[in-house]
Design a protein around this motif. Structure first.
Motif, PDB file in Angstrom:
ATOM      1  N   GLY A  58       0.801  -1.208   0.000  1.00  0.00           N
ATOM      2  CA  GLY A  58       0.000   0.000   0.000  1.00  0.00           C
ATOM      3  C   GLY A  58       0.837   1.260   0.000  1.00  0.00           C
ATOM      4  N   MET A  59       0.188   2.366   0.384  1.00  0.00           N
ATOM      5  CA  MET A  59       0.834   3.673   0.413  1.00  0.00           C
ATOM      6  C   MET A  59       0.785   4.223   1.830  1.00  0.00           C
ATOM      7  SD  MET A  59      -1.036   5.168  -2.962  1.00  0.00           S
ATOM      8  CE  MET A  59      -2.599   4.516  -2.421  1.00  0.00           C
ATOM      9  N   ASP A  60       1.867   4.881   2.229  1.00  0.00           N
ATOM     10  CA  ASP A  60       1.963   5.456   3.565  1.00  0.00           C
ATOM     11  C   ASP A  60       2.088   6.975   3.433  1.00  0.00           C
ATOM     12  OD1 ASP A  60       2.137   5.663   6.282  1.00  0.00           O
ATOM     13  OD2 ASP A  60       4.164   4.861   6.451  1.00  0.00           O
ATOM     14  N   TYR A  61       1.114   7.695   3.988  1.00  0.00           N
ATOM     15  CA  TYR A  61       1.133   9.154   4.005  1.00  0.00           C
ATOM     16  C   TYR A  61       1.660   9.588   5.363  1.00  0.00           C
ATOM     17  CZ  TYR A  61      -0.567  13.931   4.374  1.00  0.00           C
ATOM     18  OH  TYR A  61      -0.653  15.285   4.571  1.00  0.00           O
ATOM     19  N   LYS A  62       2.702  10.430   5.358  1.00  0.00           N
ATOM     20  CA  LYS A  62       3.304  10.854   6.619  1.00  0.00           C
ATOM     21  C   LYS A  62       3.354  12.367   6.703  1.00  0.00           C
ATOM     22  CE  LYS A  62       6.138   6.856   7.477  1.00  0.00           C
ATOM     23  NZ  LYS A  62       7.416   6.340   7.897  1.00  0.00           N
ATOM     24  N   LYS A  63       2.977  12.860   7.878  1.00  0.00           N
ATOM     25  CA  LYS A  63       3.153  14.246   8.258  1.00  0.00           C
ATOM     26  C   LYS A  63       3.951  14.223   9.550  1.00  0.00           C
ATOM     27  CE  LYS A  63       0.525  17.807   6.632  1.00  0.00           C
ATOM     28  NZ  LYS A  63      -0.420  18.819   6.665  1.00  0.00           N
ATOM     29  N   THR A  64       4.118  15.342  10.183  1.00  0.00           N
ATOM     30  CA  THR A  64       4.947  15.432  11.384  1.00  0.00           C
ATOM     31  C   THR A  64       4.509  14.461  12.467  1.00  0.00           C
ATOM     32  OG1 THR A  64       5.260  17.762  10.905  1.00  0.00           O
ATOM     33  CG2 THR A  64       5.872  17.022  13.092  1.00  0.00           C
ATOM     34  N   ASP A  65       3.236  14.504  12.861  1.00  0.00           N
ATOM     35  CA  ASP A  65       2.742  13.655  13.951  1.00  0.00           C
ATOM     36  C   ASP A  65       1.783  12.578  13.480  1.00  0.00           C
ATOM     37  OD1 ASP A  65       4.145  15.222  15.750  1.00  0.00           O
ATOM     38  OD2 ASP A  65       2.451  16.542  16.143  1.00  0.00           O
ATOM     39  N   PRO A  74      -4.697  -1.451  -0.216  1.00  0.00           N
ATOM     40  CA  PRO A  74      -5.781  -2.136  -0.919  1.00  0.00           C
ATOM     41  C   PRO A  74      -5.609  -3.657  -0.926  1.00  0.00           C
ATOM     42  CG  PRO A  74      -4.337  -1.054  -2.476  1.00  0.00           C
ATOM     43  CD  PRO A  74      -3.864  -0.668  -1.107  1.00  0.00           C
ATOM     44  N   TYR A  75      -4.380  -4.131  -0.649  1.00  0.00           N
ATOM     45  CA  TYR A  75      -4.158  -5.580  -0.557  1.00  0.00           C
ATOM     46  C   TYR A  75      -3.341  -5.884   0.700  1.00  0.00           C
ATOM     47  CZ  TYR A  75      -2.682 -10.317  -1.280  1.00  0.00           C
ATOM     48  OH  TYR A  75      -2.451 -11.647  -1.107  1.00  0.00           O
ATOM     49  N   THR A  76      -3.930  -6.654   1.584  1.00  0.00           N
ATOM     50  CA  THR A  76      -3.263  -7.127   2.797  1.00  0.00           C
ATOM     51  C   THR A  76      -3.527  -8.610   2.925  1.00  0.00           C
ATOM     52  OG1 THR A  76      -3.596  -5.004   3.890  1.00  0.00           O
ATOM     53  CG2 THR A  76      -3.126  -6.871   5.304  1.00  0.00           C
ATOM     54  N   ALA A  77      -2.478  -9.385   3.175  1.00  0.00           N
ATOM     55  CA  ALA A  77      -2.612 -10.817   3.426  1.00  0.00           C
ATOM     56  C   ALA A  77      -2.236 -11.077   4.886  1.00  0.00           C
ATOM     57  CB  ALA A  77      -1.696 -11.613   2.508  1.00  0.00           C
ATOM     58  N   ILE A  78      -3.118 -11.762   5.601  1.00  0.00           N
ATOM     59  CA  ILE A  78      -2.874 -12.108   6.992  1.00  0.00           C
ATOM     60  C   ILE A  78      -2.886 -13.625   7.113  1.00  0.00           C
ATOM     61  CG2 ILE A  78      -3.685 -11.949   9.368  1.00  0.00           C
ATOM     62  CD1 ILE A  78      -4.919  -9.280   8.678  1.00  0.00           C
ATOM     63  N   ILE A  79      -1.807 -14.171   7.637  1.00  0.00           N
ATOM     64  CA  ILE A  79      -1.676 -15.610   7.842  1.00  0.00           C
ATOM     65  C   ILE A  79      -1.818 -15.874   9.335  1.00  0.00           C
ATOM     66  CG2 ILE A  79      -0.212 -17.631   7.535  1.00  0.00           C
ATOM     67  CD1 ILE A  79       1.249 -15.989   5.328  1.00  0.00           C
ATOM     68  N   THR A  80      -2.761 -16.727   9.700  1.00  0.00           N
ATOM     69  CA  THR A  80      -2.963 -17.138  11.088  1.00  0.00           C
ATOM     70  C   THR A  80      -2.358 -18.523  11.245  1.00  0.00           C
ATOM     71  OG1 THR A  80      -5.037 -15.919  11.125  1.00  0.00           O
ATOM     72  CG2 THR A  80      -4.667 -17.489  12.903  1.00  0.00           C
ATOM     73  N   VAL A  81      -1.423 -18.665  12.188  1.00  0.00           N
ATOM     74  CA  VAL A  81      -0.716 -19.929  12.392  1.00  0.00           C
ATOM     75  C   VAL A  81      -0.921 -20.388  13.822  1.00  0.00           C
ATOM     76  CG1 VAL A  81       1.524 -21.083  12.326  1.00  0.00           C
ATOM     77  CG2 VAL A  81       1.038 -19.257  10.708  1.00  0.00           C
ATOM     78  N   VAL A  82      -1.331 -21.650  13.987  1.00  0.00           N
ATOM     79  CA  VAL A  82      -1.430 -22.284  15.302  1.00  0.00           C
ATOM     80  C   VAL A  82      -0.463 -23.459  15.282  1.00  0.00           C
ATOM     81  CG1 VAL A  82      -2.910 -23.522  16.909  1.00  0.00           C
ATOM     82  CG2 VAL A  82      -3.797 -21.571  15.657  1.00  0.00           C
ATOM     83  N   ALA A  83       0.660 -23.326  15.992  1.00  0.00           N
ATOM     84  CA  ALA A  83       1.676 -24.384  16.002  1.00  0.00           C
ATOM     85  C   ALA A  83       1.363 -25.458  17.033  1.00  0.00           C
ATOM     86  CB  ALA A  83       3.047 -23.779  16.278  1.00  0.00           C
TER      87      ALA A  83
END
Length: 138
Positions: free
Chosen positions: A10-17, A24-33
């Protein structure tokens, strides 16, 4: 258990604080060992598997404000929505930290976190911490 691994594009917008990460695309992997003590089905992992991957949209907002040389407040909010499934996963993680410098040796930190992961529970979860720190420089 479980462990969560995230891949964010994605895109990161940064200002001072302020920082806003729009993905728009995030993949989350859930792992139970440890399947002996933890049931993977309670985290919506298919039977016979130890991990599950979900894809979706996420927004992360970080904001930090220094009210004085002694008081600092910061907040971080993460929102995720899985848009490929009809009943996609929803996640909210909101952390608030208030740090107060008492003197040159002592400081205190109060942490309040609100969390909602619908793959874990249909209820909101709260966590509070109060820390008192002693610092000394050599």
């Amino acid at each position: 258990s479980p462990a969560y691994i995230q891949f964010i594009f994605g895109m990161d917008y940064k200002k001072t604080d302020l920082s806003v990460l729009l993905s728009p695309y995030t993949a989350i992997i859930t792992v139970v060992a440890d399947t002996a003590d933890v049931d993977p089905k309670s985290f919506k992992i298919p039977e016979g598997k130890r991990s599950n991957t979900v894809n979706g949209f996420s927004v992360t907002v970080n904001w930090k404000k220094k009210f004085s040389s002694l008081i600092t407040y910061q907040t971080k909010a993460e929102v995720f929505y899985e848009y490929f499934e009809k009943k996609g996963q929803k996640r909210l993680d909101w952390e608030n930290i208030l740090e107060i410098q008492i003197n040159r040796f002592l400081s205190t930190r109060s942490i309040f976190e609100l969390r909602y992961f619908d793959n874990e529970s249909e209820k909101f979860q709260f966590k509070e911490n109060i820390c008192i720190s002693f610092k000394y420089k050599f």
